[in-house]
Design a protein around this motif. Structure first.
Motif, PDB file in Angstrom:
ATOM      1  N   UNK A  14       0.778  -1.166   0.090  1.00  0.00           N
ATOM      2  CA  UNK A  14       0.004  -0.140   0.121  1.00  0.00           C
ATOM      3  C   UNK A  14       0.867   1.248   0.050  1.00  0.00           C
ATOM      4  N   UNK A  15       0.635   2.274  -0.836  1.00  0.00           N
ATOM      5  CA  UNK A  15       1.138   3.387  -0.632  1.00  0.00           C
ATOM      6  C   UNK A  15       1.433   4.136   0.867  1.00  0.00           C
ATOM      7  N   UNK A  16       2.714   4.784   0.884  1.00  0.00           N
ATOM      8  CA  UNK A  16       2.937   5.505   1.989  1.00  0.00           C
ATOM      9  C   UNK A  16       1.650   6.277   2.657  1.00  0.00           C
ATOM     10  N   UNK A  17       1.139   7.026   1.740  1.00  0.00           N
ATOM     11  CA  UNK A  17       0.034   7.996   1.948  1.00  0.00           C
ATOM     12  C   UNK A  17      -1.081   7.115   2.484  1.00  0.00           C
ATOM     13  N   UNK A  18      -1.481   6.128   1.851  1.00  0.00           N
ATOM     14  CA  UNK A  18      -2.799   5.125   2.261  1.00  0.00           C
ATOM     15  C   UNK A  18      -2.326   4.635   3.686  1.00  0.00           C
ATOM     16  N   UNK A  19      -1.270   4.417   3.887  1.00  0.00           N
ATOM     17  CA  UNK A  19      -0.640   3.780   5.347  1.00  0.00           C
ATOM     18  C   UNK A  19      -1.018   4.635   6.279  1.00  0.00           C
ATOM     19  N   UNK A  21      -2.944   7.588   6.304  1.00  0.00           N
ATOM     20  CA  UNK A  21      -4.226   7.876   6.649  1.00  0.00           C
ATOM     21  C   UNK A  21      -4.883   6.831   7.511  1.00  0.00           C
ATOM     22  N   UNK A  22      -4.544   5.680   7.125  1.00  0.00           N
ATOM     23  CA  UNK A  22      -4.975   4.521   7.871  1.00  0.00           C
ATOM     24  C   UNK A  22      -4.687   4.742   9.526  1.00  0.00           C
ATOM     25  N   UNK A  23      -3.193   4.765   9.800  1.00  0.00           N
ATOM     26  CA  UNK A  23      -2.833   5.031  10.943  1.00  0.00           C
ATOM     27  C   UNK A  23      -3.531   6.341  11.721  1.00  0.00           C
ATOM     28  N   UNK A  24      -3.632   7.235  11.191  1.00  0.00           N
ATOM     29  CA  UNK A  24      -4.436   8.458  11.443  1.00  0.00           C
ATOM     30  C   UNK A  24      -5.863   8.257  12.073  1.00  0.00           C
ATOM     31  N   UNK A  29      -9.717   6.856  16.039  1.00  0.00           N
ATOM     32  CA  UNK A  29     -10.861   6.269  16.857  1.00  0.00           C
ATOM     33  C   UNK A  29     -10.506   5.815  17.950  1.00  0.00           C
ATOM     34  N   UNK A  30      -9.282   5.683  18.399  1.00  0.00           N
ATOM     35  CA  UNK A  30      -8.896   5.091  19.518  1.00  0.00           C
ATOM     36  C   UNK A  30      -8.931   6.320  20.571  1.00  0.00           C
TER      37      UNK A  30
END
Length: 242
Positions: A14-19, A21-24, A29-30
């Motif tokens: 997965x592209x770094x930007x997508x990763x 975004x998911x981490x953000x 949520x956490x």
């Protein structure tokens, strides 16, 4: 191992930007889950303040209501003597927002100040409820549009930033207190009574305050320039079409 297999040519990584975004999103949520109780309390206090503000306007005397109406008419007319210009709104908003941020940040350092931070949110809800009640009671359906712009849109950034700062400061304080002491060594803390965070926690709260102040300036600029212009434009449109 599965991650290594799926990162080959048939399964591109997965592209770094997508990763990122998911981490953000995961972090957001956490953060909200861990602070759901405090977030619910903030929402309840804001709504309670709004209800109190609406009730305060309803129970005002007719003369006081007319004074408020005169001020708003000058606001729409752009009177520099009685009403408010965009620059005046900006100058009036910034100190109040800065005080709110400082009180909330201090509540993360000194727990005894926490009720004052919550009271600040309640007062913000009070002013929003008062304004919304005035517009709707005085202008009817047109007032709903005024309330949407002046109450909801103009306060969205600053109110969100205030709640975020309160939750972040609270979480930093709790995490700072929750760090276990090392055996044989006492955890290093300030030798000042009532302060409940470590030096690292204090630095994190101050960093959050800086982000809040940046958002507050952005929100004040939106309220004084864009919101002010939209309000006057709506008033002009409604006046033209009766």
């Amino acid at each position: 191992m599965n991650d290594l297999v799926k990162s080959g040519p048939l399964y591109p990584a997965a592209p770094a930007e997508e990763r990122s975004s998911k981490r953000f999103r995961s972090a957001v949520r956490r953060f909200m889950f861990e602070n759901r109780g405090a977030a619910a309390l903030c929402c309840v206090l804001i709504l309670l303040g709004a209800a109190m503000g609406a009730a305060a306007y309803v129970h005002m005397s007719r003369d006081d209501k007319n004074l408020v109406f005169t001020y708003i008419q000058n606001y729409f007319g752009g009177s520099m003597l009685i009403g408010a210009s965009a620059a005046e709104i900006f100058k009036a908003s910034v100190p109040s927002l800065a005080v709110t941020g400082i009180i909330i940040a201090v509540s993360g350092i000194i727990p005894l100040v926490y009720p004052f931070a919550l009271a600040r949110l309640t007062f913000k809800g009070f002013s929003m409820g008062f304004s919304a009640a005035f517009f709707i009671a005085r202008y009817g359906l047109k007032g709903a549009a005024f309330a949407l712009v002046s109450v909801m849109m103009c306060n969205a950034v600053t109110l969100t930033a205030s709640v975020w700062l309160l939750l972040a400061s609270r979480q930093i304080r709790l995490e700072s207190r929750a760090v276990p002491k090392r055996k044989g060594k006492s955890k290093r803390r300030f030798k000042i009574p009532l302060i409940a965070v470590s030096p690292k926690g204090l630095a994190e709260i101050l960093a959050c305050l800086v982000f809040y102040l940046a958002a507050a300036l952005l929100g004040a600029g939106f309220e004084s320039v864009i919101g002010h212009g939209m309000m006057r434009s709506l008033y002009g449109i409604f006046s033209a079409f009766g």
